[in-house]
Design an enzyme around this catalytic site. Structure first.
Site, PDB file in Angstrom:
ATOM      1  N   SER A  46       0.660  -1.288   0.237  1.00  0.00           N
ATOM      2  CA  SER A  46      -0.096   0.019  -0.084  1.00  0.00           C
ATOM      3  C   SER A  46       0.873   1.376   0.022  1.00  0.00           C
ATOM      4  CB  SER A  46      -1.107   0.089   1.326  1.00  0.00           C
ATOM      5  OG  SER A  46      -0.216  -0.201   2.429  1.00  0.00           O
ATOM      6  N   ASN A  53      -2.082  -2.451  13.117  1.00  0.00           N
ATOM      7  CA  ASN A  53      -3.435  -2.391  12.966  1.00  0.00           C
ATOM      8  C   ASN A  53      -3.809  -1.122  13.738  1.00  0.00           C
ATOM      9  OD1 ASN A  53      -3.027  -4.786  11.642  1.00  0.00           O
ATOM     10  ND2 ASN A  53      -4.155  -6.063  13.208  1.00  0.00           N
ATOM     11  N   THR A  78     -40.474  26.800 -10.042  1.00  0.00           N
ATOM     12  CA  THR A  78     -40.891  25.365  -9.493  1.00  0.00           C
ATOM     13  C   THR A  78     -41.012  24.596 -11.016  1.00  0.00           C
ATOM     14  OG1 THR A  78     -43.279  25.852  -9.554  1.00  0.00           O
ATOM     15  CG2 THR A  78     -42.025  25.948  -7.419  1.00  0.00           C
ATOM     16  N   HIS A  79     -40.660  23.294 -11.172  1.00  0.00           N
ATOM     17  CA  HIS A  79     -40.689  22.362 -12.215  1.00  0.00           C
ATOM     18  C   HIS A  79     -39.815  23.026 -13.371  1.00  0.00           C
ATOM     19  CE1 HIS A  79     -44.001  20.289 -10.316  1.00  0.00           C
ATOM     20  NE2 HIS A  79     -44.433  21.623  -9.841  1.00  0.00           N
ATOM     21  N   SER A 139     -13.867  27.058 -26.672  1.00  0.00           N
ATOM     22  CA  SER A 139     -13.954  25.765 -27.579  1.00  0.00           C
ATOM     23  C   SER A 139     -12.713  25.939 -28.507  1.00  0.00           C
ATOM     24  CB  SER A 139     -15.354  25.616 -27.951  1.00  0.00           C
ATOM     25  OG  SER A 139     -15.285  24.887 -29.302  1.00  0.00           O
ATOM     26  N   LYS A 177     -17.669  30.431 -28.234  1.00  0.00           N
ATOM     27  CA  LYS A 177     -17.933  29.900 -26.901  1.00  0.00           C
ATOM     28  C   LYS A 177     -16.963  30.351 -25.765  1.00  0.00           C
ATOM     29  CE  LYS A 177     -20.228  26.165 -27.144  1.00  0.00           C
ATOM     30  NZ  LYS A 177     -21.355  25.747 -26.513  1.00  0.00           N
ATOM     31  N   ASN A 187     -17.230  28.417 -22.166  1.00  0.00           N
ATOM     32  CA  ASN A 187     -18.084  27.728 -21.379  1.00  0.00           C
ATOM     33  C   ASN A 187     -17.823  27.544 -19.997  1.00  0.00           C
ATOM     34  OD1 ASN A 187     -18.825  26.326 -24.033  1.00  0.00           O
ATOM     35  ND2 ASN A 187     -16.937  25.489 -23.986  1.00  0.00           N
ATOM     36  N   GLU A 246     -19.536  23.097 -14.526  1.00  0.00           N
ATOM     37  CA  GLU A 246     -19.570  21.549 -15.018  1.00  0.00           C
ATOM     38  C   GLU A 246     -18.878  20.373 -14.374  1.00  0.00           C
ATOM     39  OE1 GLU A 246     -20.680  21.681 -19.663  1.00  0.00           O
ATOM     40  OE2 GLU A 246     -19.196  23.402 -19.319  1.00  0.00           O
ATOM     41  N   TYR A 262      -9.362  -6.522  12.734  1.00  0.00           N
ATOM     42  CA  TYR A 262      -8.783  -6.045  11.781  1.00  0.00           C
ATOM     43  C   TYR A 262      -8.774  -7.134  10.496  1.00  0.00           C
ATOM     44  CZ  TYR A 262      -5.480  -4.220   8.137  1.00  0.00           C
ATOM     45  OH  TYR A 262      -5.039  -3.709   6.914  1.00  0.00           O
ATOM     46  N   GLN A 284      -7.187  -2.198   4.154  1.00  0.00           N
ATOM     47  CA  GLN A 284      -6.396  -1.308   3.170  1.00  0.00           C
ATOM     48  C   GLN A 284      -7.109  -0.587   2.335  1.00  0.00           C
ATOM     49  OE1 GLN A 284      -2.117  -2.897   2.944  1.00  0.00           O
ATOM     50  NE2 GLN A 284      -2.498  -2.834   0.847  1.00  0.00           N
ATOM     51  N   LYS A 293      -8.202   3.549   2.009  1.00  0.00           N
ATOM     52  CA  LYS A 293      -7.421   4.766   1.762  1.00  0.00           C
ATOM     53  C   LYS A 293      -7.648   5.640   0.469  1.00  0.00           C
ATOM     54  CE  LYS A 293      -4.291   3.144   5.054  1.00  0.00           C
ATOM     55  NZ  LYS A 293      -5.181   1.911   5.043  1.00  0.00           N
TER      56      LYS A 293
HETATM   57  N1  ARG Z   1      -1.234  -1.244   5.181  1.00  0.00           N
HETATM   58  C1  ARG Z   1      -2.119  -1.853   6.109  1.00  0.00           C
HETATM   59  C2  ARG Z   1      -3.600  -1.103   5.865  1.00  0.00           C
HETATM   60  O1  ARG Z   1      -3.212  -0.212   5.398  1.00  0.00           O
HETATM   61  C3  ARG Z   1      -1.514  -1.587   7.415  1.00  0.00           C
HETATM   62  C4  ARG Z   1      -2.105  -2.442   8.496  1.00  0.00           C
HETATM   63  C5  ARG Z   1      -1.885  -3.937   8.123  1.00  0.00           C
HETATM   64  N2  ARG Z   1      -1.842  -4.735   9.161  1.00  0.00           N
HETATM   65  C6  ARG Z   1      -1.705  -6.270   9.040  1.00  0.00           C
HETATM   66  N3  ARG Z   1      -1.788  -6.914  10.114  1.00  0.00           N
HETATM   67  N4  ARG Z   1      -1.555  -6.741   7.696  1.00  0.00           N
HETATM   68  O2  ARG Z   1      -4.359  -1.388   6.548  1.00  0.00           O
END
Ligand code: ARG
Length: 463
Positions: free
Chosen positions: A28, A115, A160-161, A282, A288, A290, A295, A322, A327, A330
């Site tokens: 990660s 964790n 309205t509408h 454009s 144009k 825009n 948008e 956990y 993971q 994120k």
């Molecule tokens: N990279 C992991 C996450 O984002 C960190 C925690 C990982 N813990 C584990 N026991 N594999 O969740």
């Protein structure tokens, strides 16, 4: 034998390439390195607490704190080498620390786990982002209130509408947007309370056998308290879901503003001008201009709502505690933060520069029989039941449509043809100014009320 060998050869290659692939697949660090400064902040507090309870020596603590500061500067300078083999931000930093300071670095992870570490990092990150979001929200609201104050008397059609309904003031319309944002801001503030709880000390899932002082770590990190249950502490991502839900709703609001701005800048409406800085041309049609910013914000509403659904589905049916699934929290979270901050910034910059085209707004308000309700109310004032008044006005509107005139352009004689109760004073209520001024109660569109609402909003924003 040769078959076996071939199999083994193939198997060997497969295992090797799979391992490399799995390493990259499960890593990660490419995205969680964004949490580096929070990871270090958490580690510093953890080390100080471990020292306080006698698990680390003062000397080890100093080495750790200095080593981490050194790592942070090299990350900020962009010369830290992130390694996929070290999987994530936590192990990259820990390995770098041990490389720099030796044995003391290896002691940092005492009494914690990745964790509780990652759950703490995200919460620290969210706390900062929520503050930025709130300040951009306030900037946008301040812009809306300023513009509303300038246009407490500017008349436009209310719809309205998407059909002209009754005249309103432009200031009143802008303050409707202000109210939506006010609720958004309240939702983020409420979410922030649950973000600010500390998982650290939950360790892998059950807590730790070391005599840790969680109150001290929570104090050092500015959390309101440690989480009350370690299993919940490492696995709870409700706060991220709540944040994404509040963000989804905020973006829905911004998409509604966007849609109106897009409509209003069109030649057909011509209600407002946007400064060139918020538009693009454009490549083929030279005429144009825009409204790209609104948008794009309207479009970005999709991904933020998608991120909410991603997180909801991520958590669905996850057993305690956990799981590696987490993971995946994120990227949707980071994307939501970036999209919301970008969209708010664009709107906060744009809104104070919106220029209404008053003549077009007025003309449009005149066109749609927008004072028809006022005529009905006038007749009610003369003792006619509302339903009968509604019928009379319907007939007058039909005559107006057939002869291409607004109600105020019909003669007294023509109007009296539909009801004997109509007299000369009717023309006062048929004007747009008379119509808006008559709606003079809390929450109404009368210029008086808009000025009061602007004053209240300004007070609210500075308190
Ligand atoms: N990279 C992991 C996450 O984002 C960190 C925690 C990982 N813990 C584990 N026991 N594999 O969740």
């Amino acid at each position: 034998m040769s078959k076996n060998k071939q199999n083994k050869l193939w198997g060997g290659r497969f295992t090797q390439s799979t391992d490399a692939f799995v390493q990259a697949f499960t890593a990660s660090v490419e995205f969680d390195q964004r949490l580096a400064s929070y990871d270090i902040q958490g580690s510093v507090a953890h080390a100080k607490m471990l020292t306080h309870v006698g698990i680390l020596t003062e000397q080890e603590c100093t080495q750790i704190v200095d080593g981490l500061a050194d790592i942070l500067s090299s990350i900020e300078a962009g010369d830290f080498e992130w390694s996929i083999a070290l999987e994530d931000v936590h192990m990259n930093i820990e390995a770098a620390l041990t490389e720099r300071i030796g044995i003391a670095g290896k002691k940092l992870h005492t009494g914690r786990s990745r964790n509780d570490q990652v759950a703490t990092d995200i919460r620290l990150f969210m706390r900062d982002q929520l503050e930025l979001i709130q300040s951009e929200l306030t900037r946008l609201q301040t812009g809306l209130v300023g513009l509303a104050g300038e246009h407490a008397d500017t008349i436009m059609p209310g719809f309205t509408h998407l059909q002209v309904a009754q005249p309103v003031t432009f200031g009143h319309h802008l303050l409707a947007w202000f109210e939506m944002l006010k609720r958004d801001s309240e939702r983020f503030a409420d979410c922030a309370k649950r973000v600010n709880v500390m998982p650290l000390g939950s360790a892998a899932l059950a807590g730790t056998s070391y005599p840790i002082d969680r109150m001290m770590t929570a104090d050092l990190l500015g959390f309101s308290r440690p989480c009350a249950n370690s299993l919940d502490g490492v696995s709870d991502r409700d706060f991220a879901i709540e944040f994404c839900a509040a963000s989804a709703l905020l973006m829905i609001h911004l998409s509604r503003f966007s849609e109106e701005i897009v409509l209003w800048t069109s030649a057909q409406f011509n209600f407002i001008h946007l400064p060139d800085a918020f538009c693009t041309g454009s490549s083929i049609m030279p005429q144009k201009k825009n409204p790209d910013v609104p948008e794009l914000v309207r479009g970005k509403t999709g991904r933020v709502n998608g991120n909410l659904v991603s997180l909801l589905m991520l958590m669905k049916s996850q057993p305690l505690a956990y799981n590696k699934d987490n993971q995946e929290d994120k990227e949707p979270l980071f994307d939501t933060v970036d999209t919301v901050l970008g969209s708010l910034r664009a709107f906060a910059d744009m809104v104070p520069n919106i220029e209404p085209v008053k003549e077009s707004m007025l003309k449009a308000a005149k066109q749609g029989f927008s004072t028809a309700t006022d005529l009905a109310d006038y007749l009610v004032g003369k003792g006619i039941p509302f339903r009968d008044a509604h019928e009379v006005v319907g007939l007058a509107v039909r005559l107006g449509t057939e002869t291409d005139r607004d109600l105020s352009e019909l003669s007294l004689e023509e109007l009296r043809h539909f009801s004997e109760d109509i007299t000369e004073d009717v023309f006062e209520v048929l004007t747009l100014e008379g119509s808006v001024s008559a709606r003079d109660h809390i929450g109404g569109t009368a210029p008086n009320q808009v000025r009061q609402a602007v004053a209240d909003a300004k007070k609210f924003l500075t308190q």
